[in-house]
Design a protein around this motif. Sequence first.
Motif, PDB file in Angstrom:
ATOM      1  N   TYR A 180      10.941   2.271 -13.773  1.00  0.00           N
ATOM      2  CA  TYR A 180      11.020   0.594 -12.522  1.00  0.00           C
ATOM      3  C   TYR A 180      12.588   1.190 -11.119  1.00  0.00           C
ATOM      4  O   TYR A 180      13.178   1.701 -11.145  1.00  0.00           O
ATOM      5  CB  TYR A 180      12.100   0.127 -14.008  1.00  0.00           C
ATOM      6  CG  TYR A 180      10.978   0.163 -14.966  1.00  0.00           C
ATOM      7  CD1 TYR A 180      10.727   0.567 -15.527  1.00  0.00           C
ATOM      8  CD2 TYR A 180      11.126  -1.824 -14.861  1.00  0.00           C
ATOM      9  CE1 TYR A 180      10.207  -0.169 -16.918  1.00  0.00           C
ATOM     10  CE2 TYR A 180      10.155  -2.300 -16.556  1.00  0.00           C
ATOM     11  CZ  TYR A 180       9.379  -1.058 -17.104  1.00  0.00           C
ATOM     12  OH  TYR A 180       8.851  -1.605 -18.192  1.00  0.00           O
ATOM     13  N   TYR A 181      11.580   0.553 -10.242  1.00  0.00           N
ATOM     14  CA  TYR A 181      11.941  -0.004  -9.396  1.00  0.00           C
ATOM     15  C   TYR A 181      12.684  -0.649  -8.467  1.00  0.00           C
ATOM     16  O   TYR A 181      11.909  -2.217  -9.098  1.00  0.00           O
ATOM     17  CB  TYR A 181      11.024   1.012  -8.352  1.00  0.00           C
ATOM     18  CG  TYR A 181      10.626   2.001  -8.011  1.00  0.00           C
ATOM     19  CD1 TYR A 181       9.412   2.336  -9.044  1.00  0.00           C
ATOM     20  CD2 TYR A 181      10.678   3.090  -7.800  1.00  0.00           C
ATOM     21  CE1 TYR A 181       8.825   3.434  -8.980  1.00  0.00           C
ATOM     22  CE2 TYR A 181      10.607   4.280  -7.491  1.00  0.00           C
ATOM     23  CZ  TYR A 181       8.924   3.875  -8.889  1.00  0.00           C
ATOM     24  OH  TYR A 181       8.494   5.516  -8.606  1.00  0.00           O
ATOM     25  N   CYS A 182      13.985  -1.223  -7.410  1.00  0.00           N
ATOM     26  CA  CYS A 182      14.310  -2.578  -7.478  1.00  0.00           C
ATOM     27  C   CYS A 182      13.619  -2.551  -5.905  1.00  0.00           C
ATOM     28  O   CYS A 182      13.901  -0.806  -5.321  1.00  0.00           O
ATOM     29  CB  CYS A 182      15.104  -2.714  -7.725  1.00  0.00           C
ATOM     30  SG  CYS A 182      16.891  -1.206  -7.105  1.00  0.00           S
ATOM     31  N   ASP A 226      21.467 -11.166   1.458  1.00  0.00           N
ATOM     32  CA  ASP A 226      20.908 -12.139   1.984  1.00  0.00           C
ATOM     33  C   ASP A 226      19.564 -10.957   2.000  1.00  0.00           C
ATOM     34  O   ASP A 226      18.965 -11.955   2.694  1.00  0.00           O
ATOM     35  CB  ASP A 226      21.440 -11.871   3.808  1.00  0.00           C
ATOM     36  CG  ASP A 226      22.635 -12.373   3.934  1.00  0.00           C
ATOM     37  OD1 ASP A 226      23.861 -11.387   4.685  1.00  0.00           O
ATOM     38  OD2 ASP A 226      23.013 -12.963   3.437  1.00  0.00           O
ATOM     39  N   LYS A 227      19.230 -10.812   0.685  1.00  0.00           N
ATOM     40  CA  LYS A 227      17.974 -10.517   0.917  1.00  0.00           C
ATOM     41  C   LYS A 227      17.256 -10.783  -0.593  1.00  0.00           C
ATOM     42  O   LYS A 227      17.721 -10.763  -1.485  1.00  0.00           O
ATOM     43  CB  LYS A 227      17.715  -9.102   1.192  1.00  0.00           C
ATOM     44  CG  LYS A 227      17.744  -8.627   2.515  1.00  0.00           C
ATOM     45  CD  LYS A 227      18.555  -6.826   2.300  1.00  0.00           C
ATOM     46  CE  LYS A 227      18.304  -6.577   3.800  1.00  0.00           C
ATOM     47  NZ  LYS A 227      20.318  -6.636   4.691  1.00  0.00           N
ATOM     48  N   ALA A 228      16.055 -10.562  -0.681  1.00  0.00           N
ATOM     49  CA  ALA A 228      15.774 -11.619  -2.079  1.00  0.00           C
ATOM     50  C   ALA A 228      14.886  -9.692  -2.829  1.00  0.00           C
ATOM     51  O   ALA A 228      15.135  -9.251  -2.204  1.00  0.00           O
ATOM     52  CB  ALA A 228      14.469 -11.984  -1.992  1.00  0.00           C
ATOM     53  N   ILE A 229      15.872  -9.692  -3.713  1.00  0.00           N
ATOM     54  CA  ILE A 229      15.207  -8.289  -4.973  1.00  0.00           C
ATOM     55  C   ILE A 229      14.387  -8.173  -5.506  1.00  0.00           C
ATOM     56  O   ILE A 229      14.591  -9.110  -6.329  1.00  0.00           O
ATOM     57  CB  ILE A 229      16.789  -8.301  -5.089  1.00  0.00           C
ATOM     58  CG1 ILE A 229      17.874  -8.498  -4.549  1.00  0.00           C
ATOM     59  CG2 ILE A 229      16.538  -6.626  -5.971  1.00  0.00           C
ATOM     60  CD1 ILE A 229      17.876  -7.160  -3.312  1.00  0.00           C
ATOM     61  N   GLY A 230      13.610  -7.815  -6.167  1.00  0.00           N
ATOM     62  CA  GLY A 230      12.003  -7.674  -6.643  1.00  0.00           C
ATOM     63  C   GLY A 230      13.134  -6.034  -7.583  1.00  0.00           C
ATOM     64  O   GLY A 230      13.319  -4.991  -7.043  1.00  0.00           O
ATOM     65  N   TRP A 231      12.417  -6.394  -8.846  1.00  0.00           N
ATOM     66  CA  TRP A 231      11.817  -5.425  -9.470  1.00  0.00           C
ATOM     67  C   TRP A 231      10.966  -5.068  -9.670  1.00  0.00           C
ATOM     68  O   TRP A 231       9.402  -5.813  -9.898  1.00  0.00           O
ATOM     69  CB  TRP A 231      12.638  -5.297 -11.286  1.00  0.00           C
ATOM     70  CG  TRP A 231      14.534  -5.024 -11.005  1.00  0.00           C
ATOM     71  CD1 TRP A 231      15.086  -6.238 -11.137  1.00  0.00           C
ATOM     72  CD2 TRP A 231      14.561  -4.105 -11.170  1.00  0.00           C
ATOM     73  NE1 TRP A 231      15.985  -6.057 -11.692  1.00  0.00           N
ATOM     74  CE2 TRP A 231      15.985  -4.612 -11.240  1.00  0.00           C
ATOM     75  CE3 TRP A 231      14.213  -2.604 -11.600  1.00  0.00           C
ATOM     76  CZ2 TRP A 231      16.827  -3.612 -11.486  1.00  0.00           C
ATOM     77  CZ3 TRP A 231      15.467  -2.148 -11.726  1.00  0.00           C
ATOM     78  CH2 TRP A 231      17.039  -1.802 -11.550  1.00  0.00           C
ATOM     79  N   PHE A 232       9.818  -3.797  -9.773  1.00  0.00           N
ATOM     80  CA  PHE A 232       8.337  -3.024 -10.086  1.00  0.00           C
ATOM     81  C   PHE A 232       8.567  -1.956 -10.995  1.00  0.00           C
ATOM     82  O   PHE A 232       9.383  -1.961 -11.207  1.00  0.00           O
ATOM     83  CB  PHE A 232       8.554  -2.505  -8.792  1.00  0.00           C
ATOM     84  CG  PHE A 232       7.392  -3.694  -7.557  1.00  0.00           C
ATOM     85  CD1 PHE A 232       8.587  -4.571  -6.407  1.00  0.00           C
ATOM     86  CD2 PHE A 232       6.236  -4.573  -7.234  1.00  0.00           C
ATOM     87  CE1 PHE A 232       8.869  -5.355  -6.025  1.00  0.00           C
ATOM     88  CE2 PHE A 232       6.733  -5.755  -6.114  1.00  0.00           C
ATOM     89  CZ  PHE A 232       7.513  -6.549  -5.144  1.00  0.00           C
ATOM     90  N   ARG A 233       7.328  -2.070 -11.601  1.00  0.00           N
ATOM     91  CA  ARG A 233       7.005  -0.468 -12.292  1.00  0.00           C
ATOM     92  C   ARG A 233       6.198  -0.085 -12.015  1.00  0.00           C
ATOM     93  O   ARG A 233       4.997  -0.318 -11.715  1.00  0.00           O
ATOM     94  CB  ARG A 233       7.388  -1.072 -14.112  1.00  0.00           C
ATOM     95  CG  ARG A 233       5.789  -1.688 -14.390  1.00  0.00           C
ATOM     96  CD  ARG A 233       6.746  -2.314 -15.657  1.00  0.00           C
ATOM     97  NE  ARG A 233       5.489  -2.638 -15.637  1.00  0.00           N
ATOM     98  CZ  ARG A 233       5.390  -3.664 -17.862  1.00  0.00           C
ATOM     99  NH1 ARG A 233       6.388  -3.562 -18.838  1.00  0.00           N
ATOM    100  NH2 ARG A 233       4.649  -4.170 -18.122  1.00  0.00           N
ATOM    101  N   GLN A 234       5.927   1.040 -12.439  1.00  0.00           N
ATOM    102  CA  GLN A 234       5.211   2.575 -12.409  1.00  0.00           C
ATOM    103  C   GLN A 234       4.411   2.801 -13.725  1.00  0.00           C
ATOM    104  O   GLN A 234       5.161   4.183 -13.615  1.00  0.00           O
ATOM    105  CB  GLN A 234       5.395   2.988 -11.044  1.00  0.00           C
ATOM    106  CG  GLN A 234       3.306   3.727 -10.651  1.00  0.00           C
ATOM    107  CD  GLN A 234       3.790   4.271  -9.423  1.00  0.00           C
ATOM    108  OE1 GLN A 234       4.361   4.952  -8.976  1.00  0.00           O
ATOM    109  NE2 GLN A 234       2.181   4.627  -9.446  1.00  0.00           N
ATOM    110  N   ALA A 235       3.430   2.620 -14.277  1.00  0.00           N
ATOM    111  CA  ALA A 235       2.854   3.373 -15.323  1.00  0.00           C
ATOM    112  C   ALA A 235       2.249   4.944 -14.765  1.00  0.00           C
ATOM    113  O   ALA A 235       1.767   4.576 -13.929  1.00  0.00           O
ATOM    114  CB  ALA A 235       2.548   2.567 -16.175  1.00  0.00           C
ATOM    115  N   PRO A 236       2.358   5.609 -15.841  1.00  0.00           N
ATOM    116  CA  PRO A 236       1.669   7.162 -15.363  1.00  0.00           C
ATOM    117  C   PRO A 236      -0.091   6.396 -14.753  1.00  0.00           C
ATOM    118  O   PRO A 236      -0.463   6.260 -16.067  1.00  0.00           O
ATOM    119  CB  PRO A 236       2.264   7.448 -16.806  1.00  0.00           C
ATOM    120  CG  PRO A 236       3.293   7.357 -17.226  1.00  0.00           C
ATOM    121  CD  PRO A 236       3.234   5.850 -16.772  1.00  0.00           C
ATOM    122  N   GLY A 237       0.059   7.372 -13.775  1.00  0.00           N
ATOM    123  CA  GLY A 237      -1.380   6.610 -13.883  1.00  0.00           C
ATOM    124  C   GLY A 237      -2.588   5.252 -13.359  1.00  0.00           C
ATOM    125  O   GLY A 237      -3.050   5.122 -13.246  1.00  0.00           O
TER     126      GLY A 237
END
Length: 124
Positions: free
Chosen positions: A94-96, A31-42
């Motif tokens: 990478y995070y969901c 029932d939820k929208a899902i996203g992917w995010f990412r974080q590069a060093p710095g």
Amino acid sequence: QVQLVESGGGMVQAGGSLRLSCAASERTFRDKAIGWFRQAPGKEREFVAAISWSRDDTNYADFVKGRFAISKDNAKNMVYLQIDRMKPEDTGVYYCAATELLLWTTFDHEYNSWGQGTQVTVSS
């Protein structure tokens, strides 16, 4: 909150592919929208892609340029991120994340459940 677990990260050479997976701990994932995010060093965390749950509409960051594909398997409570033609600048964690919204959003503050992240490293 929904418990999310990412997997599928690793080390890959430029031009290679990875498929990241995001598993949820409970059925309300659907029932939820899902996203992917990412974080590069710095760098700041950035939006990558998102998918609405009840509809198959998706949204991608501009830098994706056809190399990423987000998909879901409602029956398995899984969301995937396929990354092709990888580049060194794709390196990062990478995070969901799950939002209470049914439709996708690009704003990380609208996501209230996050996984622990999976490391992706692309060598040149």
